[in-house]
Design a protein around this motif. Structure first.
Motif, PDB file in Angstrom:
ATOM      1  N   UNK A   1      -4.071 -19.196   3.685  1.00  0.00           N
ATOM      2  CA  UNK A   1      -4.251 -18.966   1.955  1.00  0.00           C
ATOM      3  C   UNK A   1      -5.095 -17.628   1.481  1.00  0.00           C
ATOM      4  N   UNK A   2      -5.850 -18.203   1.791  1.00  0.00           N
ATOM      5  CA  UNK A   2      -7.435 -17.262   1.433  1.00  0.00           C
ATOM      6  C   UNK A   2      -7.136 -16.165   2.170  1.00  0.00           C
ATOM      7  N   UNK A   3      -6.882 -16.320   4.062  1.00  0.00           N
ATOM      8  CA  UNK A   3      -6.804 -14.583   3.989  1.00  0.00           C
ATOM      9  C   UNK A   3      -6.005 -13.814   3.083  1.00  0.00           C
ATOM     10  N   UNK A   4      -4.763 -14.657   3.078  1.00  0.00           N
ATOM     11  CA  UNK A   4      -3.282 -14.040   1.578  1.00  0.00           C
ATOM     12  C   UNK A   4      -4.544 -13.059   1.023  1.00  0.00           C
ATOM     13  N   UNK A   5      -4.887 -14.545  -0.164  1.00  0.00           N
ATOM     14  CA  UNK A   5      -6.078 -13.098  -1.544  1.00  0.00           C
ATOM     15  C   UNK A   5      -6.513 -12.157  -0.852  1.00  0.00           C
ATOM     16  N   UNK A   6      -7.574 -12.258   0.393  1.00  0.00           N
ATOM     17  CA  UNK A   6      -8.104 -10.973   1.095  1.00  0.00           C
ATOM     18  C   UNK A   6      -7.682  -9.780   1.060  1.00  0.00           C
ATOM     19  N   UNK A   7      -6.525 -10.065   1.235  1.00  0.00           N
ATOM     20  CA  UNK A   7      -5.585  -8.875   1.146  1.00  0.00           C
ATOM     21  C   UNK A   7      -4.658  -8.452   0.363  1.00  0.00           C
ATOM     22  N   UNK A   9      -6.163  -8.498  -2.388  1.00  0.00           N
ATOM     23  CA  UNK A   9      -7.130  -7.599  -3.089  1.00  0.00           C
ATOM     24  C   UNK A   9      -8.111  -6.725  -2.670  1.00  0.00           C
ATOM     25  N   UNK A  10      -7.593  -6.411  -0.541  1.00  0.00           N
ATOM     26  CA  UNK A  10      -8.341  -5.441   0.216  1.00  0.00           C
ATOM     27  C   UNK A  10      -7.050  -4.528  -0.853  1.00  0.00           C
ATOM     28  N   UNK A  11      -6.031  -4.296  -0.889  1.00  0.00           N
ATOM     29  CA  UNK A  11      -4.602  -3.558  -1.321  1.00  0.00           C
ATOM     30  C   UNK A  11      -5.109  -3.526  -3.059  1.00  0.00           C
ATOM     31  N   UNK A  12      -5.545  -4.011  -3.669  1.00  0.00           N
ATOM     32  CA  UNK A  12      -5.392  -3.549  -4.803  1.00  0.00           C
ATOM     33  C   UNK A  12      -6.760  -2.532  -5.039  1.00  0.00           C
ATOM     34  N   UNK A  16      -6.677   1.172  -6.418  1.00  0.00           N
ATOM     35  CA  UNK A  16      -7.713   1.726  -6.954  1.00  0.00           C
ATOM     36  C   UNK A  16      -8.020   2.632  -7.049  1.00  0.00           C
ATOM     37  N   UNK A  17      -8.428   3.155  -6.076  1.00  0.00           N
ATOM     38  CA  UNK A  17      -9.254   3.766  -5.357  1.00  0.00           C
ATOM     39  C   UNK A  17      -8.563   5.092  -5.127  1.00  0.00           C
ATOM     40  N   UNK A  18      -7.245   5.157  -4.554  1.00  0.00           N
ATOM     41  CA  UNK A  18      -6.535   6.087  -5.188  1.00  0.00           C
ATOM     42  C   UNK A  18      -6.060   6.735  -6.113  1.00  0.00           C
TER      43      UNK A  18
END
Length: 50
Positions: A1-7, A9-12, A16-18
């Motif tokens: 579950x935590x890995x999915x949240x980190x992925x 957050x990383x995608x978001x 945002x940078x793009x």
């Protein structure tokens, strides 16, 4: 579950940078076009009759 949240957050964060980079580039392009248009108007000011 935590890995999915980190992925997620990383995608978001990457998105945002793009979006930020695209906004900066679009702003600079609009600014340059406005400066060029204003310069053309000022250079042709003497040809305008009222």
């Amino acid at each position: 579950m935590e890995e999915k949240v980190y992925k997620t957050m990383g995608g978001a964060g990457a998105l945002n940078i793009v979006v930020g980079v695209v906004s900066i580039v679009a702003g600079l392009a609009c600014g340059v076009l406005l400066i060029i248009g204003g310069a053309k108007l000022l250079s042709q000011k003497r040809n305008i009759l009222f």
